[in-house]
Design a protein around this motif. Structure first.
Motif, PDB file in Angstrom:
ATOM      1  N   MET A  34      -4.503  -2.964  -4.185  1.00  0.00           N
ATOM      2  CA  MET A  34      -3.838  -2.156  -3.156  1.00  0.00           C
ATOM      3  C   MET A  34      -3.833  -0.710  -3.638  1.00  0.00           C
ATOM      4  SD  MET A  34      -0.639  -4.502  -1.898  1.00  0.00           S
ATOM      5  CE  MET A  34      -0.553  -3.782  -0.237  1.00  0.00           C
ATOM      6  N   SER A  53      -3.839  -6.749  -8.625  1.00  0.00           N
ATOM      7  CA  SER A  53      -2.850  -7.825  -8.573  1.00  0.00           C
ATOM      8  C   SER A  53      -2.254  -8.097  -9.951  1.00  0.00           C
ATOM      9  CB  SER A  53      -3.485  -9.100  -8.015  1.00  0.00           C
ATOM     10  OG  SER A  53      -4.611  -9.472  -8.796  1.00  0.00           O
ATOM     11  N   ARG A  71       4.024  -2.117  -7.159  1.00  0.00           N
ATOM     12  CA  ARG A  71       3.711  -3.175  -6.196  1.00  0.00           C
ATOM     13  C   ARG A  71       4.726  -4.296  -6.325  1.00  0.00           C
ATOM     14  NH1 ARG A  71      -2.382  -5.729  -5.928  1.00  0.00           N
ATOM     15  NH2 ARG A  71      -1.942  -7.543  -4.619  1.00  0.00           N
ATOM     16  N   ASN A  76       4.407  -8.373  -0.716  1.00  0.00           N
ATOM     17  CA  ASN A  76       3.097  -7.832  -0.314  1.00  0.00           C
ATOM     18  C   ASN A  76       3.204  -6.359   0.044  1.00  0.00           C
ATOM     19  OD1 ASN A  76       1.605 -10.342  -0.544  1.00  0.00           O
ATOM     20  ND2 ASN A  76       2.661 -10.992   1.324  1.00  0.00           N
ATOM     21  N   THR A  77       3.903  -5.634  -0.786  1.00  0.00           N
ATOM     22  CA  THR A  77       4.188  -4.225  -0.516  1.00  0.00           C
ATOM     23  C   THR A  77       3.771  -3.370  -1.701  1.00  0.00           C
ATOM     24  OG1 THR A  77       6.046  -4.801   0.926  1.00  0.00           O
ATOM     25  CG2 THR A  77       6.007  -2.565   0.027  1.00  0.00           C
ATOM     26  N   VAL A  78       3.195  -2.216  -1.384  1.00  0.00           N
ATOM     27  CA  VAL A  78       2.829  -1.248  -2.413  1.00  0.00           C
ATOM     28  C   VAL A  78       3.596   0.043  -2.142  1.00  0.00           C
ATOM     29  CG1 VAL A  78       0.813  -0.385  -1.154  1.00  0.00           C
ATOM     30  CG2 VAL A  78       0.904  -0.168  -3.637  1.00  0.00           C
ATOM     31  N   CYS A  95      -2.791   3.765   3.391  1.00  0.00           N
ATOM     32  CA  CYS A  95      -2.688   2.584   2.544  1.00  0.00           C
ATOM     33  C   CYS A  95      -3.974   1.767   2.683  1.00  0.00           C
ATOM     34  CB  CYS A  95      -1.488   1.756   2.987  1.00  0.00           C
ATOM     35  SG  CYS A  95      -1.281   0.199   2.108  1.00  0.00           S
TER      36      CYS A  95
END
Length: 121
Positions: A34, A53, A71, A76-78, A95
């Protein structure tokens, strides 16, 4: 379908801080890398920061020491914490996520809609 929704942009004075967030939603198997890119009118999109990841990070030289990417895998957020902002950081920030939608599929790049960051006095 995978969606990336950004928030946190705005207007800030030089030397100030902003925090961007990007949440991925939809149906997918895993998210690999991400990151955040930015773009100013008339120029190409450039990488600002990315995180894998496994937590490995890389930054553009222009933001090292000022920006921090992080992260939350469970959400599931950056995030992009931007400190000591400069006028030259003004751009639309996008993003990006490298997403595998099923266990057998290859991964694909997905993009958010962009959020404006303006640093000006």
């Amino acid at each position: 379908q995978v969606q990336l929704v950004e928030s946190g942009g705005g207007l800030v004075q030089p030397g100030g801080s902003l925090r961007l967030s990007c949440a991925a939603s939809g149906s997918f198997f895993s998210i690999n890398r991400m990151g955040w890119f930015r773009q100013v009118p008339g120029k190409g999109r450039e990488l600002v920061a990315a995180i894998t990841s496994g937590g490995s990070t890389n930054y553009a030289d222009s933001v090292k020491g000022r920006f921090t990417i992080s992260r939350d895998g469970a959400k599931n957020t950056v995030y992009l914490q931007m400190d000591s902002l400069k006028p030259e950081d003004t751009a639309v920030y996008y993003c990006n996520a490298d997403v595998r939608t099923t266990i057998t599929s290859r991964s694909y790049d997905y993009w958010g809609q962009g959020t404006q960051v303006t640093c000006s006095s």
